[in-house]
Write a protein that holds these residues in place. Structure first.
Motif, PDB file in Angstrom:
ATOM      1  N   ALA B 145       0.839  -1.204   0.000  1.00 50.38           N
ATOM      2  CA  ALA B 145       0.000   0.000   0.000  1.00 50.38           C
ATOM      3  C   ALA B 145       0.872   1.252   0.000  1.00 50.38           C
ATOM      4  O   ALA B 145       1.985   1.241   0.545  1.00 50.38           O
ATOM      5  N   PRO B 146       0.361   2.334  -0.614  1.00 51.76           N
ATOM      6  CA  PRO B 146       1.117   3.593  -0.556  1.00 51.76           C
ATOM      7  C   PRO B 146       1.312   3.995   0.913  1.00 51.76           C
ATOM      8  O   PRO B 146       0.395   3.858   1.718  1.00 51.76           O
ATOM      9  N   GLY B 147       2.473   4.449   1.237  1.00 56.15           N
ATOM     10  CA  GLY B 147       2.720   4.894   2.609  1.00 56.15           C
ATOM     11  C   GLY B 147       3.273   3.815   3.516  1.00 56.15           C
ATOM     12  O   GLY B 147       3.716   4.110   4.624  1.00 56.15           O
ATOM     13  N   CYS B 148       3.246   2.574   3.075  1.00 54.90           N
ATOM     14  CA  CYS B 148       3.817   1.505   3.907  1.00 54.90           C
ATOM     15  C   CYS B 148       5.330   1.617   3.882  1.00 54.90           C
ATOM     16  O   CYS B 148       5.945   1.686   2.808  1.00 54.90           O
ATOM     17  N   ALA B 149       5.936   1.655   5.073  1.00 55.94           N
ATOM     18  CA  ALA B 149       7.391   1.829   5.168  1.00 55.94           C
ATOM     19  C   ALA B 149       8.124   0.496   5.091  1.00 55.94           C
ATOM     20  O   ALA B 149       9.326   0.432   5.349  1.00 55.94           O
ATOM     21  N   GLY B 150       7.391  -0.564   4.750  1.00 56.90           N
ATOM     22  CA  GLY B 150       8.051  -1.867   4.634  1.00 56.90           C
ATOM     23  C   GLY B 150       7.852  -2.751   5.848  1.00 56.90           C
ATOM     24  O   GLY B 150       8.337  -3.878   5.883  1.00 56.90           O
ATOM     25  N   TRP B 151       7.148  -2.203   6.839  1.00 56.25           N
ATOM     26  CA  TRP B 151       6.886  -2.942   8.074  1.00 56.25           C
ATOM     27  C   TRP B 151       5.388  -2.873   8.357  1.00 56.25           C
ATOM     28  O   TRP B 151       4.684  -1.990   7.838  1.00 56.25           O
ATOM     29  N   LEU B 152       4.892  -3.751   9.190  1.00 60.72           N
ATOM     30  CA  LEU B 152       3.441  -3.807   9.390  1.00 60.72           C
ATOM     31  C   LEU B 152       2.910  -2.663  10.248  1.00 60.72           C
ATOM     32  O   LEU B 152       1.784  -2.222  10.068  1.00 60.72           O
ATOM     33  N   ALA B 153       3.710  -2.185  11.179  1.00 62.37           N
ATOM     34  CA  ALA B 153       3.252  -1.111  12.075  1.00 62.37           C
ATOM     35  C   ALA B 153       4.399  -0.137  12.280  1.00 62.37           C
ATOM     36  O   ALA B 153       5.451  -0.528  12.790  1.00 62.37           O
ATOM     37  N   GLY B 154       4.197   1.101  11.866  1.00 64.42           N
ATOM     38  CA  GLY B 154       5.238   2.099  12.080  1.00 64.42           C
ATOM     39  C   GLY B 154       6.352   1.974  11.059  1.00 64.42           C
ATOM     40  O   GLY B 154       6.187   1.366   9.997  1.00 64.42           O
ATOM     41  N   ASP B 155       7.513   2.544  11.370  1.00 66.15           N
ATOM     42  CA  ASP B 155       8.583   2.662  10.375  1.00 66.15           C
ATOM     43  C   ASP B 155       9.799   1.810  10.694  1.00 66.15           C
ATOM     44  O   ASP B 155      10.905   2.072  10.207  1.00 66.15           O
ATOM     45  N   ARG B 156       9.594   0.775  11.509  1.00 68.56           N
ATOM     46  CA  ARG B 156      10.687  -0.176  11.754  1.00 68.56           C
ATOM     47  C   ARG B 156      10.079  -1.511  12.168  1.00 68.56           C
ATOM     48  O   ARG B 156       8.868  -1.610  12.382  1.00 68.56           O
ATOM     49  N   ALA B 157      10.909  -2.530  12.277  1.00 72.56           N
ATOM     50  CA  ALA B 157      10.411  -3.851  12.669  1.00 72.56           C
ATOM     51  C   ALA B 157       9.821  -3.785  14.076  1.00 72.56           C
ATOM     52  O   ALA B 157      10.433  -3.233  14.998  1.00 72.56           O
ATOM     53  N   SER B 158       8.628  -4.324  14.238  1.00 71.64           N
ATOM     54  CA  SER B 158       7.992  -4.398  15.553  1.00 71.64           C
ATOM     55  C   SER B 158       7.582  -5.849  15.820  1.00 71.64           C
ATOM     56  O   SER B 158       7.767  -6.736  14.983  1.00 71.64           O
ATOM     57  N   LEU B 159       6.996  -6.057  16.977  1.00 75.47           N
ATOM     58  CA  LEU B 159       6.516  -7.402  17.308  1.00 75.47           C
ATOM     59  C   LEU B 159       5.498  -7.916  16.290  1.00 75.47           C
ATOM     60  O   LEU B 159       5.353  -9.124  16.116  1.00 75.47           O
ATOM     61  N   ALA B 160       4.794  -7.003  15.614  1.00 72.37           N
ATOM     62  CA  ALA B 160       3.847  -7.444  14.589  1.00 72.37           C
ATOM     63  C   ALA B 160       4.583  -8.197  13.486  1.00 72.37           C
ATOM     64  O   ALA B 160       4.120  -9.247  13.014  1.00 72.37           O
ATOM     65  N   ASP B 161       5.733  -7.672  13.080  1.00 72.82           N
ATOM     66  CA  ASP B 161       6.508  -8.334  12.030  1.00 72.82           C
ATOM     67  C   ASP B 161       7.053  -9.680  12.518  1.00 72.82           C
ATOM     68  O   ASP B 161       6.994 -10.678  11.807  1.00 72.82           O
ATOM     69  N   LEU B 162       7.570  -9.702  13.747  1.00 70.42           N
ATOM     70  CA  LEU B 162       8.116 -10.959  14.270  1.00 70.42           C
ATOM     71  C   LEU B 162       7.008 -12.001  14.430  1.00 70.42           C
ATOM     72  O   LEU B 162       7.199 -13.178  14.100  1.00 70.42           O
ATOM     73  N   ALA B 163       5.853 -11.576  14.933  1.00 73.77           N
ATOM     74  CA  ALA B 163       4.754 -12.527  15.119  1.00 73.77           C
ATOM     75  C   ALA B 163       4.326 -13.112  13.777  1.00 73.77           C
ATOM     76  O   ALA B 163       4.113 -14.320  13.645  1.00 73.77           O
ATOM     77  N   ALA B 166       6.811 -15.554  11.681  1.00 70.38           N
ATOM     78  CA  ALA B 166       7.108 -16.875  12.249  1.00 70.38           C
ATOM     79  C   ALA B 166       6.569 -18.009  11.382  1.00 70.38           C
ATOM     80  O   ALA B 166       7.258 -19.002  11.133  1.00 70.38           O
ATOM     81  N   TYR B 167       5.337 -17.887  10.919  1.00 74.79           N
ATOM     82  CA  TYR B 167       4.784 -18.930  10.044  1.00 74.79           C
ATOM     83  C   TYR B 167       4.750 -18.517   8.579  1.00 74.79           C
ATOM     84  O   TYR B 167       4.683 -19.373   7.707  1.00 74.79           O
ATOM     85  N   THR B 168       4.823 -17.211   8.288  1.00 76.21           N
ATOM     86  CA  THR B 168       4.852 -16.811   6.881  1.00 76.21           C
ATOM     87  C   THR B 168       6.127 -17.308   6.212  1.00 76.21           C
ATOM     88  O   THR B 168       6.117 -17.763   5.066  1.00 76.21           O
ATOM     89  N   ARG B 169       7.249 -17.259   6.926  1.00 79.66           N
ATOM     90  CA  ARG B 169       8.527 -17.673   6.328  1.00 79.66           C
ATOM     91  C   ARG B 169       8.582 -19.168   6.019  1.00 79.66           C
ATOM     92  O   ARG B 169       9.425 -19.602   5.241  1.00 79.66           O
ATOM     93  N   VAL B 170       7.723 -19.941   6.644  1.00 75.96           N
ATOM     94  CA  VAL B 170       7.690 -21.380   6.355  1.00 75.96           C
ATOM     95  C   VAL B 170       6.366 -21.783   5.708  1.00 75.96           C
ATOM     96  O   VAL B 170       5.993 -22.955   5.710  1.00 75.96           O
TER      97      VAL B 170
END
Lengths: 203, 203
Positions: B145-163, B166-170
């Motif tokens: 989406a326009p405006g997405c900084a590459g992470w799910l919440a905010g402009d850096r990796a957060s727990l949302a990305d780690l959560a 975990a299963y998306t990578r596999v």
């Protein structure tokens, strides 16, 4: 600011948002979205929430938030609904994630099939009753354990209690008998006594 | 303090805990619990976690915590894995609850049936593929989406990305083809590059 809540009044997940907004004094207006009529799947609604679920809230600046427990956390920030103690807060989160992963998919789903889709019992997946009873038994054990102050996390009502009471208080509509879980039954009354009671009619 | 993590190395939910502990510099020891051998259902384990699930962590004072996302929140408190901005934090919570309600029950469950229970595709509930693909499509839309900084919440990796990683990578182990979701595929590599890499062998 005034919060706009898109919700269905039969949904415990939607009521959670109303309860917390009332409790923290956040004004809201309610937009009815009828799940049974498919109103969460219309193109207009999917533009608001691509996950196609209620509740969905719109902040005054137009930004949207979904997921009942995430909305509760946003609204309750700084209030006594979130324990100040780090471990109590972690326990609150534990119950909130368990609610969405284990409790809601059994108890709320069985209630929806039985009370809203009007399915006879023998057409409802029997696993829902088994899992729902296991969830209630787990709550009974926690609420009757030595050292439990009568709430799921810490020594007062927190978002864990509000999240879990939403469907536990109407579990009978899904065919569950809370009389088998007396500590849960007493806890439901205790949590309900903390809930704000602003009627939809006065909204 | 040293954290004791009860977990199964095949479980993305358990890896989440290890990743955050490593990221915040919390020493841990790992106790293997084999889900396939039923080790989460033994009386001893059920005393630790009545929900019968891994991960489960034991703090040095003997207190226990369950639910992967709740444990991550506990360990990450005060770190940059939790956005400082209230709305970004709410968005992080939204993704974390969506992960447990919608993503994990489709993608992780299909992977488990296919790769660990070795079921042929025609014996796996077809709804899991439909729901898993819908979840990946939703992530693709958010991450492109326009405006997405590459992470799910905010402009850096957060727990949302780690959560969610975990299963998306596999997900391919569950029969999903991430090449159909290029923004998700790029995001997986981006998040993986932030993950600590302490081996189990060095634990």
């Amino acid at each position: 600011m005034t919060l706009t809540i898109y919700g269905d009044r039969i949904s415990g997940n939607c009521l959670k948002v109303k309860w917390v907004a009332d409790r923290v004094g956040m004004p809201w207006r309610w937009v009815d979205v009828d799940v049974l009529k498919g109103e969460t799947r219309t193109p207009d609604f999917l533009r608001l929430n691509p996950a196609g679920q209620v509740p969905l809230v719109v902040l005054e600046d137009g930004r949207t938030l979904a997921q009942s427990n995430a909305i509760m956390l946003y609204l309750a920030e700084g209030s006594d609904l979130i324990p100040a103690d780090a471990f109590d807060r972690a326990r609150m989160f534990e119950w909130m994630f368990w609610e969405q992963y284990t409790h809601e998919p059994a108890i709320a789903v069985r209630r929806f099939h039985k009370a809203y889709l009007n399915k006879p019992d023998d057409e409802i997946d029997p696993a829902l009753m088994v899992r729902g009873r296991a969830a209630l038994a787990r709550m009974q054990a926690a609420l009757s354990a030595p050292g439990c102050a009568g709430w799921l996390a810490g020594d007062r009502a927190s978002l864990a209690d509000l999240a879990l009471v939403a469907y536990t208080r109407v579990a009978h509509e899904g065919g569950f008998d809370l009389a088998e879980y007396p500590a849960v039954q007493a806890w439901v009354a205790r949590v309900e006594a903390t809930l704000p009671v602003r009627d939809f009619d006065r909204s």
